[in-house]
Design a protein around this motif. Structure first.
Motif, mmCIF file in Angstrom:
data_model
loop_
_atom_site.group_PDB
_atom_site.id
_atom_site.type_symbol
_atom_site.label_atom_id
_atom_site.label_comp_id
_atom_site.label_asym_id
_atom_site.label_seq_id
_atom_site.Cartn_x
_atom_site.Cartn_y
_atom_site.Cartn_z
ATOM 1 N N ASP A 1 0.822 -1.205 0.000
ATOM 2 C CA ASP A 1 0.000 0.000 0.000
ATOM 3 C C ASP A 1 0.857 1.257 0.000
ATOM 4 O OD1 ASP A 1 0.967 0.278 2.541
ATOM 5 O OD2 ASP A 1 -0.920 -0.116 3.557
ATOM 6 N N ARG A 2 0.201 2.408 0.098
ATOM 7 C CA ARG A 2 0.912 3.688 -0.011
ATOM 8 C C ARG A 2 1.893 3.904 1.136
ATOM 9 N NH1 ARG A 2 -3.780 7.789 -0.104
ATOM 10 N NH2 ARG A 2 -2.037 9.246 -0.432
ATOM 11 N N ALA A 3 1.676 3.220 2.273
ATOM 12 C CA ALA A 3 2.595 3.339 3.398
ATOM 13 C C ALA A 3 3.712 2.308 3.357
ATOM 14 C CB ALA A 3 1.821 3.210 4.711
ATOM 15 N N GLY A 4 3.738 1.476 2.312
ATOM 16 C CA GLY A 4 4.781 0.456 2.196
ATOM 17 C C GLY A 4 4.459 -0.819 2.944
ATOM 18 N N GLU A 5 3.237 -0.941 3.497
ATOM 19 C CA GLU A 5 2.865 -2.147 4.211
ATOM 20 C C GLU A 5 2.263 -3.167 3.253
ATOM 21 O OE1 GLU A 5 0.298 -1.272 7.418
ATOM 22 O OE2 GLU A 5 1.695 0.070 8.445
ATOM 23 N N VAL A 6 2.494 -4.447 3.570
ATOM 24 C CA VAL A 6 1.964 -5.543 2.750
ATOM 25 C C VAL A 6 0.555 -5.861 3.228
ATOM 26 C CG1 VAL A 6 2.249 -7.948 2.072
ATOM 27 C CG2 VAL A 6 4.258 -6.479 2.325
ATOM 28 N N ARG A 7 -0.391 -5.886 2.287
ATOM 29 C CA ARG A 7 -1.789 -6.170 2.606
ATOM 30 C C ARG A 7 -2.277 -7.300 1.701
ATOM 31 N NH1 ARG A 7 -3.434 -2.116 5.766
ATOM 32 N NH2 ARG A 7 -5.585 -2.842 5.720
ATOM 33 N N TRP A 8 -3.380 -7.953 2.116
ATOM 34 C CA TRP A 8 -3.983 -9.053 1.350
ATOM 35 C C TRP A 8 -5.216 -8.548 0.613
ATOM 36 C CZ3 TRP A 8 -2.432 -13.957 0.367
ATOM 37 C CH2 TRP A 8 -1.358 -14.457 1.113
ATOM 38 N N LEU A 9 -5.326 -8.912 -0.663
ATOM 39 C CA LEU A 9 -6.508 -8.608 -1.467
ATOM 40 C C LEU A 9 -7.128 -9.902 -1.969
ATOM 41 C CD1 LEU A 9 -5.549 -5.572 -3.733
ATOM 42 C CD2 LEU A 9 -6.759 -5.547 -1.571
ATOM 43 N N ARG A 10 -8.457 -9.960 -1.894
ATOM 44 C CA ARG A 10 -9.187 -11.050 -2.553
ATOM 45 C C ARG A 10 -9.747 -10.488 -3.854
ATOM 46 N NH1 ARG A 10 -12.605 -12.741 1.259
ATOM 47 N NH2 ARG A 10 -11.202 -14.397 1.915
ATOM 48 N N CYS A 11 -9.257 -10.999 -4.968
ATOM 49 C CA CYS A 11 -9.584 -10.467 -6.289
ATOM 50 C C CYS A 11 -10.532 -11.411 -7.007
ATOM 51 C CB CYS A 11 -8.295 -10.273 -7.101
ATOM 52 S SG CYS A 11 -8.572 -9.502 -8.690
ATOM 53 N N GLU A 12 -11.662 -10.892 -7.468
ATOM 54 C CA GLU A 12 -12.638 -11.670 -8.224
ATOM 55 C C GLU A 12 -12.940 -10.957 -9.534
ATOM 56 O OE1 GLU A 12 -16.100 -12.674 -6.046
ATOM 57 O OE2 GLU A 12 -15.029 -13.250 -4.220
ATOM 58 N N GLY A 13 -13.065 -11.738 -10.611
ATOM 59 C CA GLY A 13 -13.356 -11.169 -11.918
ATOM 60 C C GLY A 13 -14.298 -12.051 -12.710
ATOM 61 N N VAL A 14 -15.149 -11.437 -13.532
ATOM 62 C CA VAL A 14 -16.082 -12.165 -14.396
ATOM 63 C C VAL A 14 -15.964 -11.609 -15.806
ATOM 64 C CG1 VAL A 14 -17.711 -12.704 -12.560
ATOM 65 C CG2 VAL A 14 -17.937 -10.569 -13.773
ATOM 66 N N PRO A 15 -16.124 -12.469 -16.829
ATOM 67 C CA PRO A 15 -16.040 -11.993 -18.214
ATOM 68 C C PRO A 15 -17.234 -11.093 -18.542
ATOM 69 C CG PRO A 15 -16.670 -14.310 -18.152
ATOM 70 C CD PRO A 15 -16.321 -13.929 -16.751
ATOM 71 N N ARG A 16 -16.998 -10.127 -19.422
ATOM 72 C CA ARG A 16 -18.022 -9.162 -19.838
ATOM 73 C C ARG A 16 -18.325 -9.386 -21.314
ATOM 74 N NH1 ARG A 16 -15.294 -5.365 -18.791
ATOM 75 N NH2 ARG A 16 -14.815 -4.339 -20.774
ATOM 76 N N LEU A 17 -19.623 -9.590 -21.645
ATOM 77 C CA LEU A 17 -20.050 -9.873 -23.013
ATOM 78 C C LEU A 17 -21.065 -8.820 -23.446
ATOM 79 C CD1 LEU A 17 -20.655 -13.719 -22.651
ATOM 80 C CD2 LEU A 17 -18.551 -12.581 -23.351
ATOM 81 N N ASP A 18 -21.123 -8.583 -24.780
ATOM 82 C CA ASP A 18 -22.154 -7.686 -25.285
ATOM 83 C C ASP A 18 -23.404 -8.484 -25.641
ATOM 84 O OD1 ASP A 18 -21.570 -9.009 -27.619
ATOM 85 O OD2 ASP A 18 -20.705 -7.266 -28.650
ATOM 86 N N ASP A 19 -24.384 -7.816 -26.257
ATOM 87 C CA ASP A 19 -25.652 -8.485 -26.571
ATOM 88 C C ASP A 19 -25.482 -9.617 -27.558
ATOM 89 O OD1 ASP A 19 -26.861 -6.711 -24.883
ATOM 90 O OD2 ASP A 19 -27.460 -5.310 -26.473
ATOM 91 N N HIS A 20 -24.404 -9.615 -28.325
ATOM 92 C CA HIS A 20 -24.178 -10.671 -29.316
ATOM 93 C C HIS A 20 -23.249 -11.763 -28.795
ATOM 94 C CE1 HIS A 20 -26.148 -8.093 -32.267
ATOM 95 N NE2 HIS A 20 -25.356 -7.098 -31.893
#
Length: 713
Positions: free
Chosen positions: A452-471
């Motif tokens: 982080d901005r203070a130089g400390e190590v932090r844990w993140l839980r990252c989740e992602g989903v695919p994005r589609l258009d109408d077709h």
């Protein structure tokens, strides 16, 4: 005289002559404009082809340099450098030198060479520096390339490709290739065009290579007269060569090296094909114009009147008025008049429809802008990291929480800039997970550490989903990263407390055992010895049950594991003849239930060793259980013995029997039935099964249910 002619009117011949002039004049002007446009287009196409050729040279140089940088970066990660094993590293570097044909130099930051494959092993190593050393150390770039480096002779001129060697996140050494400039000539030769002069110069404008070769050019500044006038095309100049002949100069910059690749093309080569096509095209255009003029004069007399009528209808059409139909002996003109008449009616209707459509479009655009503003506001206000990528996996949106957490504007997270916030040891695994999900177009979830901005190590839980258009077209990924540092630290603290609890419980059991042994030391006889053995065995059984729960962080334990630990000390000594038959479905028990059943199995096993099936060779014990799930989850466990001595009901109940029938039933809130069948003892336990951790989560007096069973009557 002109006034009289105006009153009398002009003859048809006059108008015909004027018509021919009017037709030929615009035609000639149009032809001239067309020829000029063609000449401009043809020249632009030639310049574009030349730029592509020169850009190909720059790309070839970048690919070659990137390959050298990749080799150096691979060597820079060698563990031999971190351990200071320079002799072994030199052997590795010489193998690379043999494969690439380029010498490798490893230097300290003060310029002292440590390894130089150009010298024999063991030879004294000099102190050398490169012009890029200071910038490479200060900027922390991953690689840099020098310009022209003079040698003892012109044939020994070279340039260097260097990368920093980082040890514990600090630049400690500089690793570089020494590359002869003749390597650039080889790249030029592959892209050379006949009649052109190609060359490459470094960032200071010093010539690195030139084809065709010209003695005395390499190593000197680029010819200034080549750039006399800039054209409208970027990277294209007009100038004169060393013989003062007009040339067109095309240049492209190497993105990796900062060098300039250029081609000098004689003007006659540029204009040769253009002049040929201009003559052919001009002659053909004049012929077409002349033929068209003759035909136009011949036909004009028949079409002039209806055309004038059509022309007169133009202002009315522009005003949106209805146009009357026009009578003409020529079908096409009459048809055109009908079409214009009908079109004038449709135009009025479509004008109204257009106005309505424009209004709807404007409202839709306003709604879209408002929707985008709401999305950005919600994303920037969310207490989480929200991001989006495009279809090439490059980050195209990051909310303002990135700035709050890392002290960097969201714009710096675009592209691959987000990699700089990831804790370096976690970056390869996360990239692999993300790339696998991106290729398969599937959602993903992963955890990683960031700084982080203070130089400390932090844990993140990252989740992602695919994005589609109408077709169904894949547009990229949308994701959210949540700080789970209110949870990782708590989990580690809980694990520490559980381990400490287990340690103290074992110390307590050992203390209780010691006190009991001290208390029973003065007693003699078989009963006292049996009491000491039984007491110690019960403590050990309780300790084993605690071990099972500790391995599961006191969240519960599998029934099959509890049974296995309870009967392990009672198995046959030879390890080949099984004495127990165990079967039943998977069932996870709460800590209280696991401890109670473990103690009951211990008492049953002790009784079977002394008096029952396990006291005789060939005797076996069968342990089975079933689970009823409705209306509530209930356990039915059965212990049955066979093959032992004949069983008769005891005349009195001992501590073990009372523990099983009374205390166990009370602790389990169920029923326990102990039968002394002639073939062997049968014990049936019926009890409700609360979910693991239920009582432990309630707090207060409920926590007393987790305590072990009493060890004394």
């Amino acid at each position: 005289m002109l006034a009289r002619l105006g009153q009398r009117g002009f003859s048809t011949q006059f108008y015909l002559i004027m018509l021919v002039i009017a037709l030929i004049g615009p035609g000639l002007i149009f032809t001239a404009i067309l020829l000029a446009r063609y000449a401009s287009t043809e020249r632009a196409r030639f310049e574009q082809d030349a730029r592509e050729n020169v850009r190909g040279i720059a790309l070839s140089i970048d690919r070659d340099t990137a390959g050298l940088v990749s080799v150096l970066q691979t060597l820079a990660t060698s563990p031999r450098l971190k351990d200071g094993e320079f002799t072994n590293f030199e052997n590795q570097a010489r193998l690379v030198r043999d494969a690439t044909g380029l010498d490798i130099v490893l230097r300290r930051l003060d310029g002292q060479q440590i390894v130089n494959t150009a010298l024999r092993p063991g030879a004294p190593l000099p102190v050398t520096t490169l012009p890029i050393d200071h910038e490479l150390r200060a900027s922390g770039q991953r690689s840099m390339v020098t310009g022209y480096l003079a040698g003892a002779t012109p044939d020994q001129a070279s340039y260097a490709v260097a990368v920093p060697v980082r040890i514990e996140d600090a630049v400690t050494y500089i690793l570089s290739f020494t590359v002869p400039v003749s390597r650039i000539e080889g790249i030029l030769a592959r892209e050379q065009v006949r009649g052109w002069t190609s060359g490459v110069s470094d960032r200071d404008g010093v010539v690195l290579a030139r084809l065709p070769e010209l003695p005395g050019v390499v190593g000197r500044p680029r010819l200034a007269t080549l750039r006399q006038k800039a054209t409208g095309t970027p990277g294209v100049w007009e100038g004169r060569d060393r013989a003062f002949k007009p040339v067109t100069v095309v240049e492209a910059r190497s993105r990796l090296n900062g060098w300039t690749a250029g081609a000098s093309i004689p003007r006659e080569l540029v204009d040769e094909r253009l002049h040929r096509w201009l003559w052919a095209f001009g002659g053909f255009g004049l012929l077409v114009l002349a033929t068209s003029s003759v035909l136009a004069v011949h036909l004009w007399s028949r079409v002039s009147k209806p055309l004038r009528q059509l022309a007169a209808s133009g202002p009315a059409l522009a005003r949106g008025q209805a146009i009357p139909r026009i009578a003409s002996p020529i079908h096409e003109i009459r048809r055109l008049g009908d079409v214009l008449s009908e079109a004038s009616l449709r135009l009025r209707t479509r004008s109204e429809e257009r106005d309505r459509a424009l209004a709807e479009t404007q409202r839709g655009l306003s709604a879209l802008k408002e929707s985008e503003a709401r999305f950005r506001h919600m994303a920037d206000s969310a207490p989480a990291l929200i991001w989006m990528t495009d279809e090439t996996a490059e980050v195209v949106f990051a909310n303002m929480h990135f700035d709050h957490l890392f002290g960097r504007p969201a714009a710096e997270m675009s592209g691959s800039g987000w990699e700089s916030i990831v804790h370096p040891p976690d970056l390869p695994l996360f990239l692999s997970t993300f790339e696998e999900a991106f290729e398969s177009r599937r959602p993903f979830r992963a955890e990683m550490r960031v700084v982080d901005r203070a130089g400390e190590v932090r844990w993140l839980r990252c989740e992602g989903v695919p994005r589609l258009d109408d077709h169904g077209t894949f547009l990229g990924f949308t994701g959210c990263s949540v700080d789970v540092t209110d949870a990782k630290r708590a989990e580690e603290h809980l694990r520490l407390l559980i381990n400490e609890l287990n340690h103290r419980v074992k110390n307590t059991l050992a203390t209780v055992q010691s006190i009991a042994m001290q208390s029973l030391r003065g007693l003699d006889g078989e009963e006292a010895e049996a009491a000491r053995a039984a007491f110690e065995a019960r403590l050990l059984a309780l300790a084993r049950a605690h071990d099972v729960l500790t391995r599961e962080s006191w969240d519960g334990a599998e029934l099959k594991t509890v049974v296995a630990d309870a009967i392990r000390p009672l198995e046959a000594g030879d390890g080949q003849t099984p004495r127990f038959s165990v079967s039943g479905p998977r069932l996870r028990l709460a800590p209280r239930l696991a401890l109670s059943i473990a103690m009951a199995l211990h008492e049953l096993g002790t009784n079977a060793v002394k008096y029952g099936a396990l006291s005789k060779e060939g005797g076996v014990v069968t342990i089975t259980w079933t689970v009823q799930r409705k209306p509530e989850l209930r356990l039915s466990l059965r212990w049955s013995e066979a093959g032992g001595p004949p069983v008769t009901p005891p005349t009195r109940r001992g501590f073990g029997s009372r523990l099983i029938e009374r205390s166990l039933a009370r602790e389990l809130a169920g029923t326990v039935e102990l039968l002394y069948e002639p073939d062997g003892v049968v014990c049936t336990i019926e009890a409700p099964v609360p979910p693991p951790g239920l009582l432990e989560r309630k707090g207060g007096t409920e926590l007393a249910a987790v305590k072990p069973l009493p060890l004394a009557g």
